[in-house]
Design a protein around this motif. Structure first.
Motif: not given
Length: 477
Positions: A78-100
């Protein structure tokens, strides 16, 4: 592991039985009799796993009739790089800090149809095929969609010889891209049925068919909507994965809290978060974000659950959340009232007669508070402003539903507690609103170039259970 219904029926069978069954025979929803609670040592071990391995470990808490070796193989498929494009499947992306508070985006839209529904639907496809082959049977999936469930299910189930799909969608209530994804998928076992009215009308038709036990059994009717526990359990995985990655990226102590913001319509996604918390994941708050159809927000602020009629259900720029009857809410209420199925029956009877019920007793209200769910709603202008702000501030383009999540998340930040905002879909699926917000067209993946120009195939039907039954009789496998 045993399964029971929120309406009282016991002994619903194995995981595979409820996977194929959809609604419980008494009209309730299947739910495990107990939940595994991980301790900190077990969570540490889980945190080191790849996404497929984590999925098999979490799902093994619910899957009681598939051996662990086979389950691992199904998760790997079910969870392959071919299907989801990335090894992490659901990558977590840091955006920034708001209100600490550190703000993250959990990418859930890298799958075949560019929406979070792909995560669970790819797993369901593996489960269905395995179980049906083992039993030598076929399945006619009947489901309703407000936009993304339909295409995710159809792409996951197509070309599986033992499955056909009957997908109900509300006329004029989806984006052009969503319609093109579904309706251009020409396959003899894929049936796109367009119904006048709202998603709730479609969902009521599905429940009407599912409640006819004789018809359901004869035509082997199953479901991929989030009434199916297989969907809910598969979605639990990315809450664990998101938590582990947030702790890694912030450097916070393991077992320190993290909050999640969840755009919510049918209550399935956030229910998976709630179950994750019950299983020991250190979640501070689950931020429930609605659009103008704020039935759920109203409940968490007042204790009153009042469904809306089709005429009262707004057509919004985050259309996948244009829902006023949240199916999975029943599982939450069952837990809140202490697994008292008699009370659940009484509340849903009251709902069917009066269109509302109110939770007023102290114990249930205390359980709601301890759930960690806080809520808010947004409107069209809030979405436009949030899409523009996220683009200007973080150079990231988000879709309107994810914007609902960010808007409400920002009102519920707590110092030093990371906030993980769950992505609903890639912005190209709702380009009209995105263009209105930032004046540019979001990127289209190459495989979807010109999709809106492809031939489309639909069948318009009225909102009659009998009409739907007749069509299923003619086309079922």
């Amino acid at each position: 592991m045993s399964y029971r219904s929120t309406r009282g029926a016991e002994g619903l069978g194995t995981f595979s039985d409820i996977l194929l069954g959809g609604l419980a025979p008494d009209g309730g929803l299947a739910i495990p009799s107990t939940f595994k609670a991980f301790d900190s040592v077990e969570l540490q071990s889980l945190s080191k796993m790849s996404y497929p391995k984590l999925a098999s470990s979490i799902l093994s808490c619910f899957v009681d009739d598939i051996d662990i070796k086979t389950l691992c193989s199904l998760c790997d498929s079910a969870y392959t790089v071919d299907t989801f494009g990335k090894r992490e499947i659901t990558p977590l992306v840091y955006l920034g800090e708001e209100e600490n508070s550190d703000i993250f985006l959990l990418e859930l839209s890298n799958g075949p149809t560019l929406a979070f529904k792909d995560i669970a639907m790819q797993m369901l496809g593996q489960f269905f095929e395995h179980v049906l082959e083992k039993r030598g049977s076929t399945l006619n999936i009947l489901a309703a969609t407000s936009g993304d469930t339909g295409s995710a299910a159809e792409y996951a189930m197509r070309e599986r010889s033992n499955i056909s799909v009957f997908m109900l969608s509300p006329e004029g209530r989806m984006s052009s891209f969503q319609k093109a994804q579904m309706y251009s998928l020409i396959d003899e076992r894929i049936h796109n049925l367009v119904v006048p009215g709202t998603f709730d009308v479609c969902q009521d038709l599905v429940k009407g068919i599912s409640s006819d036990l004789k018809f359901k059994s004869k035509y082997r009717i199953g479901s991929v909507n989030s009434i199916n526990w297989g969907r809910i359990s598969s979605q639990i995985v990315y809450y664990f994965y998101g938590y582990f990655r947030a702790i890694e990226q912030t450097g916070n102590c393991f077992m320190s809290p993290v909050s999640f913001s969840v755009p919510s319509g049918n209550f399935g996604n956030i229910l998976s978060g709630y179950i994750s918390k019950k299983m020991g994941l250190p979640i501070e708050n689950l931020v429930l974000a609605t659009n103008e159809n704020n039935v759920l927000d109203e409940f968490f602020k007042t204790g009153s659950y009042r469904v809306r009629t089709s005429a009262e259900t707004f057509k919004t720029s985050s259309p996948s959340m244009d829902i006023s009857k949240a199916s999975n809410f029943e599982r939450f209420i069952f837990d809140v009232v202490g697994n008292d199925f008699g009370r659940v029956n009484s509340l849903w009877k009251e709902l069917s007669v009066d269109g509302r019920f109110v939770i007023e007793d102290e114990e249930s209200l205390r359980n709601i508070k301890y759930s960690g769910i806080v809520s808010g709603s947004s409107n069209h202008q809030n979405r436009l402003d949030t899409i523009k702000n996220i683009k200007d501030k973080y150079n990231r383009i988000i879709d309107p539903h994810t914007a609902d999540g960010f808007f409400v998340a920002r009102k519920n930040l707590k110092p030093k507690i990371p906030m993980v905002c769950l992505e609903t879909a890639l912005p190209i699926k709702f380009s009209k609103t995105v263009i209105e917000a930032i004046g540019e067209t979001p990127q289209t993946p190459q495989k979807f170039f010109d999709i809106e120009k492809k031939p489309q195939k639909i069948k318009k039907i009225d909102d009659s259970v009998e009409t739907l039954k007749n069509y299923i009789k003619e086309k079922s496998i």
